[in-house]
Design an enzyme around this catalytic site. Sequence first.
Site, PDB file in Angstrom:
ATOM      1  N   GLY A 184       0.483  -1.042   0.078  1.00 21.10           N
ATOM      2  CA  GLY A 184      -0.008  -0.156   0.147  1.00 21.10           C
ATOM      3  C   GLY A 184       1.251   1.149   0.051  1.00 21.10           C
ATOM      4  O   GLY A 184       2.032   1.423  -0.656  1.00 21.10           O
ATOM      5  N   GLY A 185       0.662   2.584   0.721  1.00 22.97           N
ATOM      6  CA  GLY A 185       1.208   3.939   0.476  1.00 22.97           C
ATOM      7  C   GLY A 185       2.370   3.292   1.462  1.00 22.97           C
ATOM      8  O   GLY A 185       3.208   4.617   0.956  1.00 22.97           O
ATOM      9  N   GLY A 421      22.341  10.240 -31.316  1.00 21.00           N
ATOM     10  CA  GLY A 421      21.885  11.448 -30.644  1.00 21.00           C
ATOM     11  C   GLY A 421      22.532   9.980 -29.257  1.00 21.00           C
ATOM     12  O   GLY A 421      22.417  11.174 -28.251  1.00 21.00           O
ATOM     13  N   ALA A 422      23.226   8.675 -28.869  1.00 20.04           N
ATOM     14  CA  ALA A 422      23.014   8.288 -28.100  1.00 20.04           C
ATOM     15  C   ALA A 422      24.736   8.498 -28.010  1.00 20.04           C
ATOM     16  O   ALA A 422      24.409   9.023 -26.570  1.00 20.04           O
ATOM     17  CB  ALA A 422      23.246   7.176 -27.970  1.00 20.04           C
TER      18      ALA A 422
END
Length: 531
Positions: A184-185, A421-422
């Site tokens: 959960g949280g 771009g790498a």
Amino acid sequence: MSQAENANEGAASHTTAGKIAELKRRIDEAVHSGSARAVEKQHAKGKLTARERVALLLDEDSFVEFDEFARHRSTNFGQERTRPYGDGVVTGYGTVDGRQVAVFAQDFTVFGGSLGEVFGEKIVKVMDFALKTGCPMIGINDSGGARIQEGVASLGLYGEIFRRNVLASGVIPQISLIMGPCAGGAVYSPAITDFVVMADRTSHMFITGPDVIKTVTGEDVGMEELGGARAHNSKSGVAHHLASDEKEAIDYVKALLSYLPSNNLEEPPAYPEEADLTTGELDLELDVIVPDSANQPYDMHKVIAHVVDDGEFLETQSLFAPNILTGFGRVEGHAVGVVANQPMQFAGCLDINASEKAARFVRTCDAFNIPVLTFVDVPGFLPGTDQEWDGIIRRGAKLIFAYAEATVPLITVITRKAYGGAYDVMGSKHLGADLNLAWPTAQIAVMGAQGAVNILHRAELGGAEDPETRRAELIADYEDTLLNPYVAAERGYVDAVVLPSETRQHIVKGLRALRNKREVLPPKKHGNIPL
């Protein structure tokens, strides 16, 4: 106990000896707050108790406990014996290898380790202490979640903890050990921390459990498959290390701490030892590590081992996005972070997971004054509709952001491919790297020779009498004129083309020169990294 016995005990308690006896009784009760049966069940699962974990983590006799007599304030649980001391969490501070750390350990033997108001207040107090004193915060999580009987008070304390995780982020190292359930949280506190370590088969993390998932979606999934240590180490990337058991998990945390400073105003621990700058037999092994064929892989772990002290490399997230390696080593006894493409996996391509893994690691190193060494062998970003639709543009940009905002020393070594771009993304000079080296085997260009020739000379190849021979000639010409590292070196994008066997020497000298690097970012509240 009779009224007379009660009266005698009350009278005795007013004497010094009586008060000391009462203190010892309370301490003994606090130390053994979980029932014997609950402790047996914990051990039967292969799990230690909270105090056993703290003892294993900290140096002997160094633990100073906070709030060991804290108890649940409500009487809703019935008799006094149902309000054990400690309220299900052990908190305090001590030392690891002589360095102060703060710690909390959730106690599953008390109320299932569930978080209530007092439980939460104890954690908040020790987190505040860590932040005020500038020491690492270690959280040992083993909890059934929010204490249902306390309603919103429990939720409120979770929020207080989350806020402190955020305030401490980048100020003190925060490490989470998951030693049991975390649901959960409760999962969001570890998620905010710098490192998450899980123990195989005994630790689990998930927002909604198997039963809820089956009810809502009809999907049938087990706890281990959904949120076990292997799932979060290999699939989600939530965890940074998969430990075989709790002892190994704690040993990993101790090793991790040895590379991290106590806070962002201090330097990482160092064990200065002047490096031998002569080229030895081990160094010469790097001269033949890159295969002659550009399409043949090699293990980047071996390159890293030849550069860092004694070949010691503490890897993080080794099972997640294995096409990029991250972890810690030392050079001349000083801590360094390492980021490296791994040609053994997807040819070293960058994808969404690899980009986010590396970006988070670079930002962690930058927050804690740890220089970053980058080893580049990347043919580009992984193509595919899944990558595009899942946001490789936005999520790959995180790696650009991480390198561009880093102010720690940055040294980059291009071992082979650095395409498109790498090339820019992987710690290039253009993003602010201080020292960029390339091996003679480096290939720096928009794309590989084969693809470039097919695009640039399509018409010529279509009309050639012997297109394959002509293609081979054009590829060789492209490799000689555009693909080699000397083109980048001529423009200053690469500071030096070096023999692989001399890599460690250049890195040692570079880190010496950069040890007093000073760089300040433009004044701003914070950047807006593309999350």
